[in-house]
Design a protein around this motif. Structure first.
Motif, PDB file in Angstrom:
ATOM      1  N   SER A  17       0.854  -1.193   0.000  1.00  0.00           N
ATOM      2  CA  SER A  17       0.000   0.000   0.000  1.00  0.00           C
ATOM      3  C   SER A  17       0.888   1.241   0.000  1.00  0.00           C
ATOM      4  CB  SER A  17      -0.895   0.020   1.240  1.00  0.00           C
ATOM      5  OG  SER A  17      -0.117   0.250   2.398  1.00  0.00           O
ATOM      6  N   PRO A  18       0.300   2.404  -0.340  1.00  0.00           N
ATOM      7  CA  PRO A  18       1.091   3.645  -0.269  1.00  0.00           C
ATOM      8  C   PRO A  18       1.635   3.902   1.142  1.00  0.00           C
ATOM      9  CG  PRO A  18      -0.868   3.996  -1.579  1.00  0.00           C
ATOM     10  CD  PRO A  18      -1.001   2.625  -0.954  1.00  0.00           C
ATOM     11  N   LYS A  19       0.855   3.605   2.148  1.00  0.00           N
ATOM     12  CA  LYS A  19       1.305   3.791   3.530  1.00  0.00           C
ATOM     13  C   LYS A  19       2.509   2.892   3.830  1.00  0.00           C
ATOM     14  CE  LYS A  19       1.004   5.300   7.754  1.00  0.00           C
ATOM     15  NZ  LYS A  19       1.467   6.629   8.070  1.00  0.00           N
ATOM     16  N   ALA A  20       2.498   1.695   3.276  1.00  0.00           N
ATOM     17  CA  ALA A  20       3.605   0.767   3.487  1.00  0.00           C
ATOM     18  C   ALA A  20       4.903   1.327   2.905  1.00  0.00           C
ATOM     19  CB  ALA A  20       3.283  -0.594   2.878  1.00  0.00           C
ATOM     20  N   LEU A  21       4.813   2.084   1.818  1.00  0.00           N
ATOM     21  CA  LEU A  21       6.007   2.718   1.243  1.00  0.00           C
ATOM     22  C   LEU A  21       6.616   3.717   2.220  1.00  0.00           C
ATOM     23  CD1 LEU A  21       4.914   3.363  -2.444  1.00  0.00           C
ATOM     24  CD2 LEU A  21       6.682   1.778  -1.649  1.00  0.00           C
ATOM     25  N   GLU A  22       5.768   4.480   2.904  1.00  0.00           N
ATOM     26  CA  GLU A  22       6.264   5.453   3.879  1.00  0.00           C
ATOM     27  C   GLU A  22       6.927   4.758   5.066  1.00  0.00           C
ATOM     28  OE1 GLU A  22       3.710   8.740   4.945  1.00  0.00           O
ATOM     29  OE2 GLU A  22       2.633   8.524   3.043  1.00  0.00           O
ATOM     30  N   VAL A  23       6.337   3.663   5.516  1.00  0.00           N
ATOM     31  CA  VAL A  23       6.913   2.903   6.629  1.00  0.00           C
ATOM     32  C   VAL A  23       8.265   2.324   6.215  1.00  0.00           C
ATOM     33  CG1 VAL A  23       6.616   0.860   8.089  1.00  0.00           C
ATOM     34  CG2 VAL A  23       4.679   2.393   7.668  1.00  0.00           C
ATOM     35  N   LEU A  24       8.326   1.777   5.010  1.00  0.00           N
ATOM     36  CA  LEU A  24       9.564   1.228   4.467  1.00  0.00           C
ATOM     37  C   LEU A  24      10.651   2.295   4.406  1.00  0.00           C
ATOM     38  CD1 LEU A  24      10.632  -1.437   3.123  1.00  0.00           C
ATOM     39  CD2 LEU A  24       9.936  -0.417   0.957  1.00  0.00           C
ATOM     40  N   GLU A  25      10.283   3.471   3.920  1.00  0.00           N
ATOM     41  CA  GLU A  25      11.241   4.585   3.829  1.00  0.00           C
ATOM     42  C   GLU A  25      11.760   4.972   5.209  1.00  0.00           C
ATOM     43  OE1 GLU A  25      11.449   9.331   2.757  1.00  0.00           O
ATOM     44  OE2 GLU A  25       9.537   8.365   3.173  1.00  0.00           O
ATOM     45  N   ARG A  26      10.853   5.135   6.164  1.00  0.00           N
ATOM     46  CA  ARG A  26      11.247   5.552   7.511  1.00  0.00           C
ATOM     47  C   ARG A  26      12.216   4.545   8.129  1.00  0.00           C
ATOM     48  NH1 ARG A  26       6.631   5.637   9.778  1.00  0.00           N
ATOM     49  NH2 ARG A  26       6.828   3.737  10.996  1.00  0.00           N
ATOM     50  N   LYS A  27      11.934   3.274   7.991  1.00  0.00           N
ATOM     51  CA  LYS A  27      12.809   2.240   8.554  1.00  0.00           C
ATOM     52  C   LYS A  27      14.171   2.244   7.875  1.00  0.00           C
ATOM     53  CE  LYS A  27       9.232  -0.900  10.183  1.00  0.00           C
ATOM     54  NZ  LYS A  27       8.638  -2.241  10.047  1.00  0.00           N
ATOM     55  N   ALA A  28      14.184   2.426   6.571  1.00  0.00           N
ATOM     56  CA  ALA A  28      15.456   2.455   5.836  1.00  0.00           C
ATOM     57  C   ALA A  28      16.292   3.661   6.250  1.00  0.00           C
ATOM     58  CB  ALA A  28      15.193   2.472   4.333  1.00  0.00           C
ATOM     59  N   VAL A  29      15.664   4.821   6.359  1.00  0.00           N
ATOM     60  CA  VAL A  29      16.385   6.037   6.768  1.00  0.00           C
ATOM     61  C   VAL A  29      16.961   5.866   8.170  1.00  0.00           C
ATOM     62  CG1 VAL A  29      16.051   8.470   7.397  1.00  0.00           C
ATOM     63  CG2 VAL A  29      15.129   7.608   5.245  1.00  0.00           C
ATOM     64  N   GLU A  30      16.175   5.331   9.072  1.00  0.00           N
ATOM     65  CA  GLU A  30      16.651   5.108  10.446  1.00  0.00           C
ATOM     66  C   GLU A  30      17.840   4.148  10.466  1.00  0.00           C
ATOM     67  OE1 GLU A  30      13.162   3.754  12.515  1.00  0.00           O
ATOM     68  OE2 GLU A  30      12.283   5.758  12.587  1.00  0.00           O
TER      69      GLU A  30
END
Length: 99
Positions: A17-30
């Motif tokens: 989902s689009p929301k899952a993309l944001e979660v994926l991004e946040r985890k990768a950045v962290e």
């Protein structure tokens, strides 16, 4: 610091989902911040082509850039490519030095 361009293509099932993309991004950045603290992120773009994202960052060396690539792959279950990059003005100076 050296400049690197990273292209990333996510696996089709990496985000549902689009929301899952944001979660994926946040985890990768962290993860990058925690594991590669010397990396300086310059910019990120979504691209319409064979890759999903183009990121520009600075790292002290190729080994650190490879660590970034490896971390990103673990989050998107995808493919990354890293290219060394040089600002145009600096490239012209290097070419002028050839004589």
């Amino acid at each position: 610091m050296q400049t690197f361009v990273m292209l990333t293509r996510l696996a089709p099932d990496a985000a549902k989902s689009p929301k899952a993309l944001e979660v994926l991004e946040r985890k990768a950045v962290e993860a990058v911040k925690a594991k590669c603290p010397k990396v300086k992120w310059k910019d990120s773009y979504a691209v319409m082509g064979p890759y999903d994202y183009l990121d520009i960052f600075e790292a002290p060396d190729l080994a650190t850039a490879a660590q970034v690539s490896a971390l990103i792959r673990t989050f998107g279950h995808g493919h990354t490519e890293i290219w060394g990059a040089m600002e145009w003005a600096r490239f012209k100076e290097a070419v002028r030095a050839l004589g």
